[in-house]
Design an enzyme around this catalytic site. Structure first.
Site, PDB file in Angstrom:
ATOM      1  N   ASP A  22       0.822  -1.217   0.000  1.00  0.00           N
ATOM      2  CA  ASP A  22       0.000   0.000   0.000  1.00  0.00           C
ATOM      3  C   ASP A  22       0.854   1.263   0.000  1.00  0.00           C
ATOM      4  O   ASP A  22       0.633   2.175  -0.799  1.00  0.00           O
ATOM      5  CB  ASP A  22      -0.926   0.007   1.214  1.00  0.00           C
ATOM      6  CG  ASP A  22      -1.972  -1.089   1.163  1.00  0.00           C
ATOM      7  OD1 ASP A  22      -2.323  -1.510   0.057  1.00  0.00           O
ATOM      8  OD2 ASP A  22      -2.429  -1.517   2.235  1.00  0.00           O
ATOM      9  N   ARG A 101      -1.358   3.142  16.080  1.00  0.00           N
ATOM     10  CA  ARG A 101      -1.709   4.217  15.150  1.00  0.00           C
ATOM     11  C   ARG A 101      -1.564   5.630  15.730  1.00  0.00           C
ATOM     12  O   ARG A 101      -1.056   6.516  15.031  1.00  0.00           O
ATOM     13  CB  ARG A 101      -3.130   4.005  14.619  1.00  0.00           C
ATOM     14  CG  ARG A 101      -3.327   2.781  13.734  1.00  0.00           C
ATOM     15  CD  ARG A 101      -2.113   2.418  12.948  1.00  0.00           C
ATOM     16  NE  ARG A 101      -2.377   1.401  11.928  1.00  0.00           N
ATOM     17  CZ  ARG A 101      -1.492   0.508  11.534  1.00  0.00           C
ATOM     18  NH1 ARG A 101      -0.294   0.479  12.097  1.00  0.00           N
ATOM     19  NH2 ARG A 101      -1.778  -0.353  10.572  1.00  0.00           N
ATOM     20  N   ASP A 130      -8.110   2.262  10.253  1.00  0.00           N
ATOM     21  CA  ASP A 130      -6.879   3.048  10.396  1.00  0.00           C
ATOM     22  C   ASP A 130      -7.009   4.455   9.843  1.00  0.00           C
ATOM     23  O   ASP A 130      -6.412   5.396  10.357  1.00  0.00           O
ATOM     24  CB  ASP A 130      -5.714   2.320   9.716  1.00  0.00           C
ATOM     25  CG  ASP A 130      -5.208   1.152  10.544  1.00  0.00           C
ATOM     26  OD1 ASP A 130      -5.479   1.132  11.754  1.00  0.00           O
ATOM     27  OD2 ASP A 130      -4.537   0.273   9.975  1.00  0.00           O
ATOM     28  N   SER A 183      -3.688  -9.001   3.710  1.00  0.00           N
ATOM     29  CA  SER A 183      -3.219  -7.724   4.243  1.00  0.00           C
ATOM     30  C   SER A 183      -2.766  -7.978   5.675  1.00  0.00           C
ATOM     31  O   SER A 183      -3.554  -8.428   6.506  1.00  0.00           O
ATOM     32  CB  SER A 183      -4.347  -6.682   4.206  1.00  0.00           C
ATOM     33  OG  SER A 183      -3.905  -5.470   4.779  1.00  0.00           O
TER      34      SER A 183
END
Length: 408
Positions: A22, A101, A130, A183
């Site tokens: 990504d 995060r 996210d 992922s």
């Protein structure tokens, strides 16, 4: 805080860069837009060699690459309070990705200040959580910065990203293929796996999904026992050896993972309103939270435990929802911290065939008293007082029944 990919020509952008598919695609895209992208790689114990990631970013064309070791900060400022809070989203997920995060967003803001960037960016999709965590954290601490999320704005699916990367010769993990398009996100506290065949909630995950937990069926036939020592709500020792929390969690994760502990397969309610099927490996998180709860059961009063359970659920939701740097989160931290003053002692856990079972616990200031609880001779509990207590306890029920004629 704005969210825009418009007119990026000449703009400095700091991208949260993992070295994966990504963010490699995002980095190349920024260059095509005429932007000046900087890559920020934060080492949270995910296992990717930092030098390799830096080389990938510069090789694609990044104007610069920040490589920061944030493992200690991650453990002490994010994982530690989550352990005290017994933070499990949906009662299962130890929130290892969600906890990382806000720290990544904070470091992106710091890097943006260093280079004078007006934009920060991430590789999150429009369906995930996210994007919320990055965007809302930035709004909480640096509302003047513009957040860019190319993958979300493209609406590009996984196979299209792979095709884009192949077309431009971008490096990405050999584990990602069109046939196995998982992922994956990992750090020292756990690992998440999603997408591809896992999107079918009736599909049984195969062995290629897991990396840090053994198959419970083929794990050792003999159990392993571990002792975790706590002081004021935090683990401080493992099997009698005093360790920094970072080292303790790594060693505990290895021991628990060897016995298949920490595999989670759940249907999760995402913040954006959809349900998703999530596969997690969290051997350290699952084990340490179970041990922490065991010490709390020995040292906290019934009313505190019951009320704290409500706080814990809200705490997990705030973390999951990207609201780490908010007034309510700070207030809950203060409450939780106060409850941990007496949460000290040792928990013995049996690791065996995918399970972590509490088999013993001692506490420095235990409210449990064998003299009160025992049914044997010498009990200090005054059983003669029980009849009067029951009479008063049942008085409202008896009064209701006498006035209203009982239950029909």
């Amino acid at each position: 805080m704005n969210n825009s990919t418009a007119d990026l020509s000449g703009k400095k952008v700091v991208l949260a860069y993992s070295g994966g598919l990504d963010t490699s695609v995002c980095l190349k895209w920024f260059l095509e837009q005429g932007a000046e992208p900087y890559a920020l790689y934060l080492d949270l114990g995910q296992g990717e060699p930092a030098d390799d990631v830096e080389a990938k970013a510069l090789g694609i064309g990044a104007a610069g690459a920040f490589v920061r070791d944030a493992k200690d900060e991650f453990v002490n400022d994010y994982i530690a309070p989550a352990i005290k809070a017994n933070a499990l989203y949906g009662g299962e997920y130890p929130l290892f990705t969600a906890l990382g995060r806000p720290l990544i967003a904070k470091k992106m803001v710091e890097a943006a200040r260093e280079v004078g960037a007006t934009h920060i960016a991430h590789g999150s999709t429009g369906k995930g959580n996210d994007q919320v965590r990055f965007d809302v954290t930035t709004a909480s601490i640096a509302p003047d910065l513009t957040v860019v999320a190319p993958v979300r704005d493209w609406g590009m699916n996984r196979p299209e990203e792979i095709a884009y990367a192949e077309k431009h010769g971008l490096p990405f993990s050999s584990d990602i293929t069109k046939e196995s398009p998982y992922s994956i996100d990992a750090n020292l506290y756990g690992r998440s796996i999603e997408a591809g065949p896992l999107e079918d909630p009736n599909y049984e995950p195969q062995s290629d999904v897991y990396r840090i937990t053994a198959d419970p069926e083929t794990s050792p036939d003999e159990p392993t026992y571990v002792e975790i020592g706590f002081e004021r709500g935090l683990p401080v020792s493992l099997d009698g050896e005093n360790l920094p929390l970072l080292d303790l969690l790594v060693k505990l994760g290895e021991k628990a993972g060897d016995h298949g502990v920490g595999r989670i397969d759940m249907i999760e309610d995402r913040l954006v309103g959809i349900k998703s099927r999530e596969i997690y490996e969290a051997p350290a998180g699952v084990t340490v939270v179970k041990a922490h709860k065991a010490i709390e059961s020995m040292t906290l009063t019934k009313d505190v435990i019951r009320f704290k359970a409500t706080v814990e659920q809200r705490y997990a939701e705030l973390t999951y929802d990207g609201l780490w740097f908010t007034p309510l989160k700070s207030a809950l931290d203060a409450f939780i911290e106060d409850t941990q003053k007496t949460v000290s002692g040792t928990v013995r856990i049996k690791l065996h065939k995918g399970s972590a079972t509490v088999v013993g616990r001692t506490a420095t200031k235990a409210l449990y008293s064998k003299d009160l609880a025992t049914y044997e001779a010498g009990s200090t509990f005054d059983e003669a007082a029980a009849a009067g207590f029951i009479t008063l306890w049942g008085l409202p029920a008896r009064q209701w029944s006498s006035v209203n004629g009982g239950i029909e």
